[in-house]
Scaffold this active site. Structure first.
Site, PDB file in Angstrom:
ATOM      1  N   GLY A 115      42.320  38.091  38.873  1.00 55.04           N
ATOM      2  CA  GLY A 115      40.891  38.018  38.626  1.00 55.04           C
ATOM      3  C   GLY A 115      40.592  38.306  37.166  1.00 55.04           C
ATOM      4  O   GLY A 115      41.434  38.816  36.423  1.00 55.04           O
ATOM      5  N   CYS A 116      39.369  37.973  36.729  1.00 51.66           N
ATOM      6  CA  CYS A 116      39.018  38.203  35.329  1.00 51.66           C
ATOM      7  C   CYS A 116      38.900  39.694  35.016  1.00 51.66           C
ATOM      8  O   CYS A 116      39.509  40.189  34.061  1.00 51.66           O
ATOM      9  CB  CYS A 116      37.737  37.466  34.972  1.00 51.66           C
ATOM     10  SG  CYS A 116      36.321  37.815  36.038  1.00 51.66           S
ATOM     11  N   TRP A 117      38.143  40.445  35.821  1.00 56.01           N
ATOM     12  CA  TRP A 117      37.949  41.863  35.550  1.00 56.01           C
ATOM     13  C   TRP A 117      39.248  42.678  35.614  1.00 56.01           C
ATOM     14  O   TRP A 117      39.464  43.556  34.770  1.00 56.01           O
ATOM     15  CB  TRP A 117      36.935  42.443  36.537  1.00 56.01           C
ATOM     16  CG  TRP A 117      35.505  42.094  36.246  1.00 56.01           C
ATOM     17  CD1 TRP A 117      34.704  41.215  36.925  1.00 56.01           C
ATOM     18  CD2 TRP A 117      34.682  42.628  35.197  1.00 56.01           C
ATOM     19  NE1 TRP A 117      33.456  41.161  36.367  1.00 56.01           N
ATOM     20  CE2 TRP A 117      33.417  42.023  35.311  1.00 56.01           C
ATOM     21  CE3 TRP A 117      34.895  43.555  34.185  1.00 56.01           C
ATOM     22  CZ2 TRP A 117      32.361  42.313  34.439  1.00 56.01           C
ATOM     23  CZ3 TRP A 117      33.855  43.848  33.312  1.00 56.01           C
ATOM     24  CH2 TRP A 117      32.613  43.231  33.442  1.00 56.01           C
TER      25      TRP A 117
END
Length: 317
Positions: A115-117
């Site tokens: 995921g990005c986060w």
């Protein structure tokens, strides 16, 4: 040999970005599903089984369905959803996470794109736990701001419809049940889940993340230079890394390098360490493109590793 690639969900934000990055590649043949057959399960099944690598850009349940439709033992998969990110049978697709992670991805049949986060947290905290500068039971908090494209179609529509009336700074996920928390906890090496407060900004893409550290709570207090050295040493040993570590400057109180849009359009992630040793406080910062290293760029990097070509093929650094 030309590898056949099928992007299941190519009409979404992540799928479109991946296809754009792969455009012009002579070593690939991108298989596409006709628009009128996007919901045709038999056609999806045919293409999934015809591909050398299937890249899934779908919601979790649809991604699980796609995997179930693969009947051969040759199609390899990169999944951009959260469905398999903590599954031990899937390699985690953050290639710079460890010295051997790139090789693990290269040899895997199934790769869970991160995921990005999570990458901002894993990228800064994991090296410190491995170096023994932070204990695994340290109470970590994590926050930051991301462009609205990270929220998927619904958030994109809401922001674009709001125009000038869109919120410039909107925290969310305040039930503390965000879908990225399990992978954050597992791959940082933390003993318990971090306190995560994400925020969306009124810009399309890019992100800056923060890990504040109250070092005075530790029995042995590391200096800012020690934190920086541990992180820099980690990435110095990673081949073909897209992660850079900015020089440490204890007097630096502000820098335009922390602009969340600084790396838009690239696969670069830059890490920063800021510290005040007299106060025993520090903050770890990551800057990257939520659609680049945080999604589509990472997927293309993983695809390159799986195909045995240069990790930088089709990727701006």
């Amino acid at each position: 040999m030309v590898a056949k690639i099928f992007i299941d969900g190519e009409a979404g934000t992540t799928g479109l970005q991946i296809r754009e990055r792969l455009a012009g590649r002579r070593d690939l043949e991108v298989l596409s599903i006709a628009q009128d057959k996007r919901k045709d399960q038999d056609e999806r099944k045919r293409l999934l089984n015809a591909a050398d690598v299937a890249i899934l850009c779908l919601p979790d349940d649809a991604a699980r369905e796609s995997v179930s439709l693969i009947e051969n033992d040759t199609t390899r998969v990169i999944d951009a959803s959260t469905a398999f990110r903590v599954d031990p049978d899937w390699a985690y697709g953050f290639a710079e996470m460890d010295k051997g992670q790139g090789e693990a991805i290269a040899n895997a049949r199934f790769v869970a794109n991160p995921g990005c986060w999570p990458q901002g947290l894993i990228g800064t905290v994991r090296p410190l736990i491995e170096a023994g500068l932070l204990p695994a039971d340290y109470a970590v908090s994590y926050n930051g701001i991301s462009g609205y494209t990270g929220g998927g179609k619904q958030m994109i529509s809401e922001y674009e419809a709001a125009g000038e009336g869109a919120s410039h700074f909107m925290p969310y996920g305040l039930t503390f049940q965000h879908k990225h928390v399990p992978e954050m906890t597992l791959y940082t090496g933390l003993a318990s889940a971090p306190l995560f407060v994400p925020t969306v900004g009124d810009f399309a893409q890019g992100m800056t993340t923060f890990v504040p550290l109250q070092l005075g709570q530790l029995g042995t207090v590391p200096s800012g230079k020690q934190l920086h050295a541990a992180i820099a040493d980690h990435y110095a040993g990673i081949r073909d890394s897209f992660v850079t570590v900015a020089p440490f400057d204890a007097a630096l109180g502000k820098t335009p390098a922390l602009d969340p849009q600084a790396h838009n359009g690239t696969n670069t992630m830059t890490l920063h360490v800021f510290a005040n040793d007299s106060r025993a406080q520090a903050v770890l910062v990551a800057v990257y493109d939520n659609l680049g290293k945080g999604a589509s760029g990472a997927a293309v990097q993983n695809l390159n590793l799986m195909l045995g070509v240069s990790a930088r093929e089709s990727l701006a650094a």
